[in-house]
Write a protein that holds these residues in place. Structure first.
Motif, short mmCIF file in Angstrom:
data_model
loop_
_atom_site.label_atom_id
_atom_site.label_comp_id
_atom_site.label_asym_id
_atom_site.label_seq_id
_atom_site.Cartn_x
_atom_site.Cartn_y
_atom_site.Cartn_z
N GLY A 13 6.18 13.55 36.31
CA GLY A 13 5.34 13.93 35.19
C GLY A 13 4.86 12.74 34.42
N ASP A 14 5.13 12.73 33.12
CA ASP A 14 4.62 11.70 32.24
C ASP A 14 5.08 10.30 32.61
OD1 ASP A 14 4.99 13.85 29.33
OD2 ASP A 14 3.35 13.64 30.77
N ALA A 15 6.24 10.22 33.23
CA ALA A 15 6.75 8.90 33.64
C ALA A 15 7.61 9.07 34.86
CB ALA A 15 7.55 8.27 32.50
N PRO A 16 7.66 8.04 35.72
CA PRO A 16 8.53 8.12 36.89
C PRO A 16 9.96 8.34 36.44
CG PRO A 16 7.01 6.29 37.08
CD PRO A 16 6.91 6.79 35.66
N ALA A 17 10.73 9.11 37.21
CA ALA A 17 12.13 9.37 36.85
C ALA A 17 12.96 9.47 38.12
CB ALA A 17 12.22 10.66 36.04
N SER B 287 -4.97 8.70 47.77
CA SER B 287 -6.13 9.16 47.01
C SER B 287 -7.43 8.58 47.56
CB SER B 287 -5.99 8.78 45.53
OG SER B 287 -4.92 9.47 44.92
N SER B 288 -7.35 7.35 48.06
CA SER B 288 -8.56 6.67 48.53
C SER B 288 -9.11 7.25 49.83
CB SER B 288 -8.28 5.17 48.72
OG SER B 288 -7.39 4.95 49.81
N VAL B 289 -8.31 8.06 50.54
CA VAL B 289 -8.78 8.62 51.81
C VAL B 289 -8.89 10.15 51.76
CG1 VAL B 289 -7.92 6.70 53.20
CG2 VAL B 289 -6.43 8.67 52.77
N LEU B 290 -8.84 10.72 50.59
CA LEU B 290 -8.98 12.18 50.48
C LEU B 290 -10.39 12.59 50.88
CD1 LEU B 290 -7.14 12.98 47.11
CD2 LEU B 290 -6.28 13.24 49.45
N ALA B 291 -10.48 13.56 51.77
CA ALA B 291 -11.80 14.03 52.21
C ALA B 291 -12.45 14.90 51.14
CB ALA B 291 -11.65 14.83 53.51
N GLU B 292 -11.62 15.53 50.31
CA GLU B 292 -12.12 16.40 49.25
C GLU B 292 -11.42 16.03 47.94
OE1 GLU B 292 -11.02 20.15 50.91
OE2 GLU B 292 -12.81 20.30 52.16
N PRO B 293 -11.73 14.87 47.39
CA PRO B 293 -11.02 14.39 46.19
C PRO B 293 -11.14 15.32 45.00
CG PRO B 293 -12.98 13.08 46.62
CD PRO B 293 -12.76 13.91 47.83
N GLU B 294 -12.21 16.09 44.97
CA GLU B 294 -12.39 17.01 43.85
C GLU B 294 -11.43 18.20 43.92
OE1 GLU B 294 -14.81 18.42 47.25
OE2 GLU B 294 -14.50 16.48 46.25
N GLU B 295 -10.82 18.40 45.09
CA GLU B 295 -9.94 19.55 45.28
C GLU B 295 -8.49 19.28 44.85
OE1 GLU B 295 -10.84 22.56 46.36
OE2 GLU B 295 -12.94 21.89 46.41
N ILE B 296 -8.13 18.02 44.72
CA ILE B 296 -6.74 17.71 44.41
C ILE B 296 -6.64 16.44 43.57
CG2 ILE B 296 -6.58 16.54 46.65
CD1 ILE B 296 -3.63 18.07 44.69
N GLU B 297 -5.81 16.50 42.55
CA GLU B 297 -5.49 15.33 41.74
C GLU B 297 -4.02 15.01 42.02
OE1 GLU B 297 -5.09 12.25 40.04
OE2 GLU B 297 -7.08 13.05 39.55
N LEU B 298 -3.80 13.97 42.82
CA LEU B 298 -2.44 13.66 43.24
C LEU B 298 -1.52 13.37 42.07
CD1 LEU B 298 -2.94 11.49 46.46
CD2 LEU B 298 -2.28 13.89 46.29
N ARG B 299 -2.07 12.94 40.96
CA ARG B 299 -1.24 12.65 39.79
C ARG B 299 -0.55 13.92 39.30
NH1 ARG B 299 0.99 8.02 39.07
NH2 ARG B 299 1.39 7.43 36.92
N GLU B 300 -1.12 15.06 39.66
CA GLU B 300 -0.56 16.34 39.22
C GLU B 300 0.32 16.99 40.30
OE1 GLU B 300 -3.88 18.68 38.01
OE2 GLU B 300 -4.44 17.31 36.39
N LEU B 301 0.54 16.26 41.38
CA LEU B 301 1.46 16.71 42.42
C LEU B 301 2.78 15.99 42.16
CD1 LEU B 301 1.62 18.40 45.10
CD2 LEU B 301 1.27 16.24 46.30
N TYR B 302 3.78 16.72 41.68
CA TYR B 302 5.03 16.11 41.26
C TYR B 302 6.09 16.13 42.36
CZ TYR B 302 2.69 16.85 36.78
OH TYR B 302 1.78 16.87 35.76
N PHE B 303 7.14 15.37 42.11
CA PHE B 303 8.27 15.31 43.04
C PHE B 303 8.77 16.72 43.33
CE2 PHE B 303 12.91 15.08 43.67
CZ PHE B 303 12.95 14.26 44.80
N GLY B 304 8.93 17.03 44.61
CA GLY B 304 9.40 18.35 45.00
C GLY B 304 8.30 19.36 45.21
N GLN B 305 7.04 18.93 45.08
CA GLN B 305 5.92 19.83 45.30
C GLN B 305 5.14 19.41 46.54
OE1 GLN B 305 3.63 19.71 41.64
NE2 GLN B 305 4.99 21.17 40.63
N SER B 306 4.36 20.34 47.08
CA SER B 306 3.55 20.04 48.26
C SER B 306 2.21 20.75 48.19
CB SER B 306 4.30 20.46 49.53
OG SER B 306 4.53 21.86 49.52
#
Length: 472
Positions: free
Chosen positions: A468-472, A240-259
């Motif tokens: 999602g809400d918690a690591p699993a 997250s700290s090196v995203l060139a366009e942080p407003e374009e992506i919220e990594l917290r909403e990128l879940y396991f199995g997604q890209s």
């Protein structure tokens, strides 16, 4: 190749000899790495880092090696885009899957690197893996033919672990990750040690598919691309700290199995080209895998390392990767999986899509679907099953016999090491059906002596994938 005991810990905990000593592919739950649609966006070389400025020795490219245990001269080995970076950071290089790969670095022992991954974050070079792209109107049907995955129902930018299968027998050719990039485009990653076999397999299967009237499929191998695995609890914050366009992506909403395609801010101040970032990994920790064009592999890696600092992020090698994956209960091809083993025998029945269990239509489905049903219920069941073990005393290594209370052999160990996290000896192997239930007491023959062992559920260490809400 049998001189790979890189550190004292390797002697006990990791058996690097085993890591590099056979065809070793890594069953990676990491999402596809992809050169994907961005293959047209290879960027111009960036400002060189100190690593890039190292004198590059001539690299002799060779025919890919199937087995890492080949006695080929090191000059026959290939180099990943990060080879010079590894040397600059004190990497101890060993032959692995036909490449020069780091087994560890001078900054940390293998055991310390293992613990650092679990508590902070580590960066693994997995650029030796083979990245493919299949596209065209027949791509979905082709992949459903050679794997048991539910490709038709796979959503865009979703990934799944699967297995390439042999016709008739249903034996596992290789394990793989498949990602849908668009309705008719897929990103597929296979193992470096199986490269020669896999490429021949794809060639033959595509030809047969075409001859039998299958629609057009285009296949491209993404040569020279970088692939790094950022693993550990700090992974999300670091990227997250090196995203060139942080407003374009919220990594917290990128879940396991997604890209998702993401741009990274390089040390030069420029933005990288779009990089396929996939959430997952081979360690059991939360993590992200990043596929990088050849011209940007070093620059992206340097950006991650320098922005995070060594207090939060360290490079890690094959040694730590092996003990981490075993704690996570993940297979290593050529050890825990091979051409004679089916998904049901290897405790990978979950890779068989629900719809495929009724429709079939994939290689070996006649054998595999009958194995899903026990003999008592009219199926064939299986004669052996992959299981996890906790072993007392000395650690059990690959090839050790598993025996019952009477001393009769009922199975064999395929992977084993002391668990740095648990402080116990863990192992994986195949055992006669009926002895596979958790809690079953057995013995493993280690150095001629029977050691007490107990069947246990895997993973040995709970996974922390972000779902999602918690690591699993």
């Amino acid at each position: 190749m049998k001189c790979l005991r890189a550190v004292s810990y390797v002697n006990g905990a990791l058996t690097v000899n085993r890591i590099a000593g056979r065809a070793s592919s890594q069953l990676s739950t990491a999402l596809p790495r992809g050169t994907i649609a961005s293959s047209s966006a290879l960027s111009a070389p960036r400002t060189q880092t100190p690593t890039q400025q190292l004198r590059r020795l001539p690299s002799k490219l060779c025919v890919p090696i199937r087995h890492a245990s080949s006695t080929s001269c090191p000059l026959d080995l290939q180099k990943t885009p990060l080879y010079d970076l590894h040397l600059a950071h004190g990497g101890k290089m060993v032959p692995f899957g036909g490449f020069h790969m780091p087994v560890q670095y001078s900054s940390l022992s293998v055991s310390a690197s293992h613990h650092f991954t679990r508590s902070h974050a580590s960066l693994f070079d997995v650029s030796h893996m083979v990245q493919h792209r299949f596209s065209g109107p027949g791509s979905s049907a082709f992949l459903e033919r050679i794997t048991p995955a539910s490709i038709v129902g796979l959503e865009t930018h979703r990934s799944g672990l699967s297995t390439l299968l042999w016709p008739v027998t249903g034996g596992i050719v290789d394990d793989t990750i498949i990602t849908r990039l668009s309705p008719e485009s897929f990103y597929v990653v296979t193992n470096a040690a199986c490269r020669e076999k896999d490429l021949k397999y794809f060639e033959e299967q595509l030809a047969e598919f075409k001859n039998e009237g299958g629609e057009k499929v285009e296949w491209k191998i993404l040569e020279g691309w970088g692939l790094v695995a950022l693993q550990g609890p700090l992974s999300e914050d670091i990227l997250s700290s090196v995203l060139a366009e942080p407003e374009e992506i919220e990594l917290r909403e990128l879940y396991f199995g997604q890209s998702k395609f993401i741009k990274v801010k390089l040390l030069s101040g420029e933005a990288s080209s779009p990089l396929l970032v996939s959430r997952g990994g081979y360690t059991g920790e939360d993590g992200l895998e990043i596929s990088i064009p050849p011209t940007e592999a070093v620059a992206v890696t340097e950006a991650l390392l320098q922005s995070a600092t060594k207090e939060r992020l360290q490079l890690a090698g094959l040694g730590a990767r092996d003990s981490l994956r075993l704690e996570a209960g993940m297979c290593l091809y050529g050890h825990d999986l091979d051409d004679t083993t089916t998904p049901v025998e290897s405790a990978l029945s979950w890779v068989i899509g629900k719809d495929r269990r009724t429709s079939g239509g994939f290689h070996g489905s006649e054998v595999i679907l009958r194995q899903l049903t026990p003999k008592s219920k009219g199926g064939t069941g299986v004669e052996r099953r992959r299981i996890g073990l906790i072993v007392e005393g000395a650690p059990a290594r690959e090839g050790a016999d598993i025996v019952d209370e009477k001393g009769e052999k009922i199975g064999s160990i395929t992977s084993g090491c002391p668990s740095p996290t648990l402080g116990k000896n863990i192992a994986m192997g195949y055992i006669k059906d009926g002895f596979h239930k958790a809690g079953t007491n057995l013995h493993v023959v280690v150095r001629g002596k029977k050691r007490k062992a107990q069947v246990t559920k895997m993973p040995f260490v709970p996974s922390k994938y972000w779902k999602g809400d918690a690591p699993a």
